[in-house]
Design an enzyme around this catalytic site. Sequence first.
Site, mmCIF file in Angstrom:
data_model
loop_
_atom_site.group_PDB
_atom_site.id
_atom_site.type_symbol
_atom_site.label_atom_id
_atom_site.label_comp_id
_atom_site.label_asym_id
_atom_site.label_seq_id
_atom_site.Cartn_x
_atom_site.Cartn_y
_atom_site.Cartn_z
ATOM 1 N NE ARG A 18 -2.953 -0.484 3.212
ATOM 2 C CZ ARG A 18 -3.925 -1.385 3.075
ATOM 3 N NH1 ARG A 18 -4.956 -1.140 2.288
ATOM 4 N NH2 ARG A 18 -3.895 -2.528 3.745
ATOM 5 C CE1 TYR A 19 0.020 4.267 3.707
ATOM 6 C CE2 TYR A 19 0.227 2.035 4.562
ATOM 7 C CZ TYR A 19 -0.464 3.233 4.501
ATOM 8 O OH TYR A 19 -1.611 3.399 5.227
ATOM 9 N NE ARG A 55 4.231 1.865 6.244
ATOM 10 C CZ ARG A 55 4.207 3.129 5.804
ATOM 11 N NH1 ARG A 55 5.195 3.593 5.055
ATOM 12 N NH2 ARG A 55 3.184 3.903 6.060
ATOM 13 C CB CYS A 84 -5.791 -15.886 14.761
ATOM 14 S SG CYS A 84 -5.716 -14.780 13.351
ATOM 15 C CB CYS A 123 -10.521 -10.353 17.540
ATOM 16 S SG CYS A 123 -8.833 -10.761 18.029
ATOM 17 C CB CYS A 139 -11.170 -10.063 13.089
ATOM 18 S SG CYS A 139 -9.840 -10.233 11.877
ATOM 19 N NE ARG A 186 -5.577 -7.973 6.622
ATOM 20 C CZ ARG A 186 -4.482 -7.508 7.273
ATOM 21 N NH1 ARG A 186 -3.995 -8.143 8.323
ATOM 22 N NH2 ARG A 186 -3.874 -6.425 6.830
ATOM 23 C CG ASP A 198 -10.656 -1.274 10.332
ATOM 24 O OD1 ASP A 198 -10.413 -0.121 9.939
ATOM 25 O OD2 ASP A 198 -9.787 -2.035 10.806
ATOM 26 C CG ASP A 220 -6.338 1.225 8.092
ATOM 27 O OD1 ASP A 220 -5.678 1.479 7.076
ATOM 28 O OD2 ASP A 220 -5.899 0.598 9.070
ATOM 29 C CE LYS A 228 -2.501 1.480 10.269
ATOM 30 N NZ LYS A 228 -2.156 0.783 9.031
HETATM 31 S S1 SF4 Z 1 -7.701 -9.181 14.863
HETATM 32 FE FE1 SF4 Z 1 -8.121 -10.758 13.318
HETATM 33 S S2 SF4 Z 1 -6.112 -11.245 12.439
HETATM 34 FE FE2 SF4 Z 1 -5.736 -10.221 14.413
HETATM 35 S S3 SF4 Z 1 -5.620 -11.893 15.951
HETATM 36 FE FE3 SF4 Z 1 -7.731 -11.159 15.953
HETATM 37 S S4 SF4 Z 1 -8.754 -12.555 14.514
HETATM 38 FE FE4 SF4 Z 1 -6.562 -12.741 14.097
#
Ligand code: SF4
Length: 354
Positions: free
Chosen positions: A92-93, A96, A105, A109, A112, A114, A275, A312, A319
């Site tokens: 994206r940049y 990096r 994972c 979460c 999340c 993603r 997000d 973001d 960001k």
């Molecule tokens: S935010 Fe998403 S990518 Fe990060 S640890 Fe939690 S579930 Fe996994």
Amino acid sequence: MSGKPQTLRHAADLARAGLVDVAQVPDLERVAARYAVAVPPALADLIDRSDPLDPIARQFIPQTEELDQRPEELLDPIGDGAHSPVEGIVHRYPDRVLLKAVHTCPVYCRFCFRREVVGPGGMGSLTANELESALAYIAAHPAIWEVILTGGDPLILSPRRLSEISKRLAAMDHVKVLRLHTRVPVAQPELIDEELLAALKESGKAVYIALHANHAREFSKSARLACARILESGIAMVSQTVLLRGVNDDPDTLATLMRTFVENQIKPYYLHHPDLAPGTSHFRLTIEEGLAIVGALRGRLSGLCQPTYVLDIPGGYGKVPIDSHYVVRRLDGSYKVTDPEGRDHRYPPRRPTR
Ligand code: SF4
């Protein structure tokens, strides 16, 4: 049943562990069929089962609100796909790249960003050929100064696979910094051992670990020790936190978290505005609410404890710091500077005084 506690991956497991009511299981199975569930023992142990508002439970125990998808929500909220020249790379940049080698994972979460791609039903790990292409892309772009391993959680990769990636990066002189975004030190602290840390150091780069934690209670004794092992190995640590309704959306909770990071020698880095991930509206605050909370940290917390509050921009536009309203350029070329008490000042002053 053998004694070793296991990661809880199904609604029925959560009910057996006393984390949800049995009556909720059918609805929560529907949530789990849509978005991955995993609650490792280290985090399950931190949940206060008598508190219906427990901030640890809120982050990791599925909720039926997740089935409520709003029109403004996006499957790819920060636009990774728009900047992915090869599988596993987000560029994206200019200086990096993200290298997403794995899409699983230790914990999932509920907010999340993603969530559409992580988990057992998600994109899986990169194949050997895909990883080869991703590394070849980094090698072929000398402007890339920093490689950010994210995902998924890169620290659930075996030390052997991390060592392979490290050795490949070691051969790329233009890459100077390796950063890993992870929840492992709080979610599965036992994985942070000498072998894993040695694998990261094989890169020969300046290595930073960005720990994702959203509440001070995530810092169990084992988590603190895992962070200490990282620091003792010579790897620096920074933090990332998501501002979440019902978890850390008040100045006292956030101040305690930021101080806890610093007490553990972790420099607060990013505080993310939540997000627009699908099924996460129950976690979202408005930007005005976020600014009020972050504004309350100024003046009351050491500068070491101040994170940068960032948004973001949806669609992959990058960001931006949200609280940059502290310094706003006016049409006449001067600036309006707002102090921690909310008083506005002109800069430079009209009549400078000594
Ligand atoms: S935010 Fe998403 S990518 Fe990060 S640890 Fe939690 S579930 Fe996994």
